[in-house]
Design an enzyme around this catalytic site. Structure first.
Site, PDB file in Angstrom:
ATOM      1  N   SER A  13       0.838  -1.194   0.000  1.00  0.00           N
ATOM      2  CA  SER A  13       0.000   0.000   0.000  1.00  0.00           C
ATOM      3  C   SER A  13       0.874   1.244   0.000  1.00  0.00           C
ATOM      4  CB  SER A  13      -0.903   0.015   1.239  1.00  0.00           C
ATOM      5  OG  SER A  13      -1.615   1.238   1.299  1.00  0.00           O
ATOM      6  N   HIS A  14       0.318   2.318  -0.489  1.00  0.00           N
ATOM      7  CA  HIS A  14       0.993   3.613  -0.418  1.00  0.00           C
ATOM      8  C   HIS A  14       1.056   4.114   1.017  1.00  0.00           C
ATOM      9  CE1 HIS A  14       0.459   3.484  -4.726  1.00  0.00           C
ATOM     10  NE2 HIS A  14       1.242   4.543  -4.823  1.00  0.00           N
TER      11      HIS A  14
END
Length: 137
Positions: A13-14
């Site tokens: 995930s970012h």
């Protein structure tokens, strides 16, 4: 907690917090039987992805006999994941799949399927099938 199954998951995930939250849910629904590693954020802790961290996570699961499934939150995370996959040795690379699946639903579906000791292709298929999951009837 039961014995660990043969497929591991890498959640990219970012956001480190988002990756950790999805990891928490996936581990909860499988009662800790699936090894799940969260890889979130850029190297400096800001939003983003880190191909080297993804590579390290995959390699840390290399002893999972049936392989590793990588799930990503946004399209640009695919580039980092693909960069990591390109760095793997050929033997390990053959046992890694990148899922085109919704991040949360796909991760949970994959974790549940992996907890049933299904093969890598079945776990991938379940993650990708979560794309059509209806939440409201």
């Amino acid at each position: 907690m039961g014995p660990l199954v043969a497929i591991g998951l890498v959640l990219v995930s970012h956001s480190a917090r988002l990756a950790e939250g999805v990891r928490e849910v996936a581990e909860q629904v499988t009662q800790g039987t699936v090894r799940v590693i969260a890889v979130g954020g850029a190297e400096d802790g800001s939003l983003g992805t880190n191909a080297l961290a993804i590579l390290a996570a995959i390699e840390s699961l290399s002893d999972n006999d049936d392989g590793v499934l990588v799930l990503v939150d946004l399209g640009s995370a695919v580039l980092s994941a693909e960069t990591a996959l390109d760095q793997l040795d050929v033997e390990l690379r053959e046992r890694v799949r990148l899922a085109d699946a919704p991040f949360v639903e796909g991760a949970v579906a994959a974790a549940v399927e992996a907890s049933l000791d299904s093969g890598l292709d079945a776990v991938l298929a379940m993650a990708e099938a979560a794309r059509g999951q209806v939440k409201l009837a």
